[in-house]
Structure formats: C-alpha cells, structure tokens
Scaffold this active site. Structure first.
Site, PDB file in Angstrom:
ATOM      1  N   GLU A  71      -3.611 -14.371  -6.385  1.00 36.58           N
ATOM      2  CA  GLU A  71      -2.596 -14.133  -7.418  1.00 36.58           C
ATOM      3  C   GLU A  71      -2.437 -15.325  -8.370  1.00 36.58           C
ATOM      4  O   GLU A  71      -1.949 -15.158  -9.488  1.00 36.58           O
ATOM      5  CB  GLU A  71      -1.255 -13.758  -6.757  1.00 36.58           C
ATOM      6  N   ASP A  73      -1.489  -0.378  -5.001  1.00 37.63           N
ATOM      7  CA  ASP A  73      -1.567   0.747  -4.048  1.00 37.63           C
ATOM      8  C   ASP A  73      -0.291   1.570  -4.152  1.00 37.63           C
ATOM      9  O   ASP A  73       0.645   1.183  -4.849  1.00 37.63           O
ATOM     10  CB  ASP A  73      -1.740   0.212  -2.615  1.00 37.63           C
TER      11      ASP A  73
HETATM   12  N1  ADE Z   1       2.163  -5.539  -1.916  1.00 32.66           N
HETATM   13  C1  ADE Z   1       1.231  -4.717  -2.439  1.00 32.66           C
HETATM   14  N2  ADE Z   1       1.244  -3.534  -1.819  1.00 32.66           N
HETATM   15  C2  ADE Z   1       2.185  -3.606  -0.853  1.00 32.66           C
HETATM   16  C3  ADE Z   1       2.645  -2.706   0.133  1.00 32.66           C
HETATM   17  N3  ADE Z   1       2.133  -1.472   0.247  1.00 32.66           N
HETATM   18  N4  ADE Z   1       3.620  -3.116   0.965  1.00 32.66           N
HETATM   19  C4  ADE Z   1       4.141  -4.361   0.845  1.00 32.66           C
HETATM   20  N5  ADE Z   1       3.739  -5.247  -0.069  1.00 32.66           N
HETATM   21  C5  ADE Z   1       2.769  -4.875  -0.910  1.00 32.66           C
END
Ligand code: ADE
Length: 233
Positions: free
Chosen positions: A12, A196
C-alpha cells in the site's frame, strides 16, 4: 506542514515511496518510517502492519514522535455496497469499529462509554478530495467505513456490518487511525480502493487485486499531497 502517509501493508505504500524516490529510513518502536522532503514539504510514510492495534501504534508514532500534522491513509478495502466494484475508490466520511461489542451492557455496537460509535473525517480534506477527483476525472464514493480485526469473507457478516453501521466498505485499520487522529486533533483522510466484496471469494479477489487497487489508492493520495503542498499549508 508535515504530512503523514500511512498504509497497512508494504504494497500500500510502495507506489508512494517509488514516486517520492529518495527518503531516509528510521526504525522506531518495532516499525520502519520513511522521511522525505517532497516539493518543500516534509513527509513521513509508513505501513503499520495489519489490524487496529498496529495501526493505532503507527498513527500515534507518526503524530507524537515524527510531528505529523495531517494524516492521509491509503489502502484497499472489501466492498459492502453493491455499487462498489474492484478498484473503485471510497473515501470515509465517518468510521466505526464493527468488532467492538459491549452490547451485553445495553450499549450499541461499536460504542464504549466516553467514546462514540462513529468518528468523522476532516471536512476540508473531504472537500479537497472532491476537487482532486474532478481534476482527475475520477468518481470517488463518499461513505461509511467499518473497521475490525477480521478479514471478512462471509456474506452474512458483511451484511450484518452493512446494516448495523450503514457501512459501504470494510477494512482493518481506518477507525483506529481515526480515533487516534481525533484524540490528537490531527485532520485525517482515509481512502480505500476496493480489492474484494468481503464474500466467500474475498481472499482470492484480494490476492488478485491487492497491487492494482493499492496503486489506484496511492495515486489518488499523492494527488491530494500535491494539492496540499501547493497550498503550502
Ligand atoms: N481489506 C480488504 N478486503 C478486506 C476484507 N474482506 N476484510 C477486511 N479487510 C479487508
């Protein structure tokens, strides 16, 4: 004006370090910090490691030890809102800790006495981000971000967080950074690019899109930095 730029994972902050080019490294309190002069302004950059505890430590260190006066967070998040797709940007208007639970004592989720469920982000930085987005011809969503010490890969949990907190996205550091900055009166800005959908495919999607989404977020945050240093505040 010293600006802190923070992420949770090496991926990041890597694009930020790459853009800045030269910096010095300082190891402090179990973490590595990067200091740089960028267009006549001072920057301190670090990734905290994942989760609320490490991000609290890093945000506090950046402010109390390195003297940061503004904090910008760049990283990735899981989408709750169906409007948000992989690589979309979301900026937090306010943040809450979804795993903070003393409801047994009659308190709402995310609340402890003398705290508050939500911490609001800095209004001027939110306004600045709108101007930056329009100059980049990018659309960014403003919304609520929920934070907890869990990688959420479960539709039921994600929907629960969405309904209890009105959250649009979730991640693992934003609200703890917000609590620190709020307590220490440091304006903050939490930006995330979606990696996601926090569902059963989340870990695969995260692995696939971490780099591209982290880059999206970092590019935007550096445009924010450019604006802040041009204003010479
Ligand atoms: N950061 C990116 N995706 C995530 C997720 N599904 N749960 C927690 N932190 C995240």
């Amino acid at each position: 004006m010293k600006i802190a730029i923070m992420g949770a994972m090496p991926e990041e902050i890597a694009p930020i370090l790459q853009k800045i080019g030269s910096y010095k490294t300082i190891d402090y309190a179990g973490n590595r910090y990067y200091e740089a002069t960028y267009k006549n302004s001072e920057l301190v950059i670090a990734y905290s490691k994942i989760g609320k505890v490490f991000s609290t430590l890093t945000a506090t260190t950046m402010i109390e030890h390195f003297g940061a006066e503004i904090l910008l967070f760049s990283g990735v998040a899981g989408a709750i809102s169906p409007e948000l797709k992989v690589s979309d940007l979301i900026v937090a208007t306010k943040l809450a800790q979804h795993d903070l639970d003393i409801t047994a004592f009659g308190h709402p989720y995310g609340y402890v006495p003398e705290g508050s469920v939500f911490v609001a982000a800095d209004k001027e930085l939110l306004e600045l981000s709108k101007r930056v987005a329009s100059s980049m011809k990018k659309s960014i969503k403003e919304g609520v971000i929920a934070t907890g010490d869990q990688f959420v890969a479960n539709e039921e949990r994600k929907n629960w967080i969405g309904s209890i907190f009105g959250a649009d996205a979730l991640e693992m550091e934003g609200a703890s950074v917000a609590v620190v900055c709020n307590a220490l009166n440091v304006p903050f800005f939490i930006l995330r690019s979606i990696s996601d959908a926090a569902d059963m495919d989340a870990s695969f999607s995260f692995d696939e899109f971490l780099l591209t989404s982290a880059n999206e977020s970092a590019e935007f945050v550096m445009k924010m930095v450019d604006e802040l240093v041009n204003k010479n505040i």
